[in-house]
Design an enzyme around this catalytic site. Structure first.
Site, short mmCIF file in Angstrom:
data_model
loop_
_atom_site.label_atom_id
_atom_site.label_comp_id
_atom_site.label_asym_id
_atom_site.label_seq_id
_atom_site.Cartn_x
_atom_site.Cartn_y
_atom_site.Cartn_z
N HIS A 51 -4.74 0.93 7.50
CA HIS A 51 -3.44 1.86 7.54
C HIS A 51 -3.17 2.86 6.55
O HIS A 51 -2.61 4.01 7.01
CB HIS A 51 -2.33 0.57 7.08
CG HIS A 51 -0.78 0.95 7.13
ND1 HIS A 51 0.05 0.50 8.16
CD2 HIS A 51 -0.17 1.93 6.25
CE1 HIS A 51 1.05 1.12 7.49
NE2 HIS A 51 1.15 2.02 6.95
N GLU A 52 -3.80 2.68 5.40
CA GLU A 52 -3.42 3.84 4.41
C GLU A 52 -4.55 4.85 4.54
O GLU A 52 -4.10 5.98 4.33
CB GLU A 52 -3.69 3.27 2.90
CG GLU A 52 -2.92 2.14 2.56
CD GLU A 52 -1.51 2.12 2.67
OE1 GLU A 52 -0.96 3.25 2.45
OE2 GLU A 52 -0.66 1.41 3.13
N GLY A 55 0.93 -1.23 0.00
CA GLY A 55 0.00 -0.03 0.21
C GLY A 55 0.93 1.24 0.10
O GLY A 55 1.96 1.13 0.42
N CYS A 91 5.69 -0.19 7.61
CA CYS A 91 5.14 0.75 6.73
C CYS A 91 6.82 1.24 6.18
O CYS A 91 7.61 1.35 6.62
CB CYS A 91 4.91 1.90 7.96
SG CYS A 91 4.31 3.49 6.88
N LEU A 92 6.22 1.49 4.64
CA LEU A 92 7.30 2.01 3.73
C LEU A 92 8.06 3.31 4.29
O LEU A 92 9.29 3.60 4.18
CB LEU A 92 6.74 2.39 2.53
CG LEU A 92 6.45 0.99 1.52
CD1 LEU A 92 5.69 1.33 0.24
CD2 LEU A 92 7.60 0.07 1.69
N HIS A 126 -2.82 6.95 7.24
CA HIS A 126 -1.94 7.88 6.54
C HIS A 126 -2.46 9.21 5.95
O HIS A 126 -1.95 10.47 5.94
CB HIS A 126 -1.17 7.35 5.32
CG HIS A 126 0.25 6.54 5.66
ND1 HIS A 126 1.01 7.07 6.08
CD2 HIS A 126 0.32 5.31 5.30
CE1 HIS A 126 2.05 6.12 6.23
NE2 HIS A 126 1.65 5.00 5.68
N GLN A 177 3.08 9.70 1.37
CA GLN A 177 4.45 9.28 1.68
C GLN A 177 5.29 9.50 0.26
O GLN A 177 6.42 9.11 0.36
CB GLN A 177 4.08 7.53 1.59
CG GLN A 177 3.32 7.16 2.77
CD GLN A 177 3.17 5.67 2.79
OE1 GLN A 177 2.26 5.16 2.31
NE2 GLN A 177 4.19 4.94 3.30
ZN ZN Z 1 2.29 3.21 5.88
#
Ligand code: ZN
Length: 163
Positions: free
Chosen positions: A131-132, A47, A89-90, A135, A52
């Site tokens: 999660h997204e 995701g 998480c990226l 963000h 991000q």
């Molecule tokens: Zn994330």
């Protein structure tokens, strides 16, 4: 293929800022969605949300195993049960935390045809969507952790910064 966008990493203020709603799906928004999908795959993520890559718009892309999808203006309308799962998480690279989130959610949003979508999902997909959506409100997994987990994570991140 090179990722068209550079990932924003923990400490970047854009990750803490709320995103604004998408009012119209333009060609440039479609291009953005495609570039985000490329960036997500290049980063081996499941995701990726606007902030991000430094874009403060309510857009995210994901792939829970059945190909890429794009969601706009997401909202978790209802949530039930709890499920502990290890999540990363990226934007918080190479750190994984087991913590609880609701197991089942009622998700609402808009697709790239400007059509409202609404579905109830559970488990892994529900986890990704939560999660997204987080963000786009400026919430990171670090904000979801226990005090102890969070302190340990912040220590690790500070040590990385120092090296
Ligand atoms: Zn994330």
């Amino acid at each position: 293929m090179a990722a068209p966008y550079e990932l924003r990493i923990y400490g970047d203020p854009v990750l803490k800022a709320p995103s604004t709603k998408v009012t119209a799906v333009t060609q440039s928004l479609r291009t953005l969605a495609n570039d985000m999908i490329d960036t997500m795959y290049a980063s081996r993520g499941v995701g990726l949300a606007g902030p991000q890559i430094g874009v403060r718009k309510q857009i995210f892309v994901y792939d829970a195993g059945d190909g890429p999808h794009t969601m706009l203006n997401p909202e978790i309308a209802d949530a039930q049960g709890t499920w502990e799962f290890e999540e990363g998480c990226l934007s918080v690279p190479k750190l994984y935390f087991a913590f609880e989130r609701p197991r089942t959610i009622l998700f609402r949003g808009m697709d790239l045809d400007e059509k409202p979508v609404e579905f109830r999902v559970e488990g892994y997909l529900a986890r990704i969507l939560q999660h997204e959506t987080d963000h786009l409100c400026g919430t990171l997994i670090l904000d979801r952790l226990s005090t102890e987990q969070r302190q340990s994570a912040l220590r690790t991140l500070r040590m990385r910064e120092a090296t």
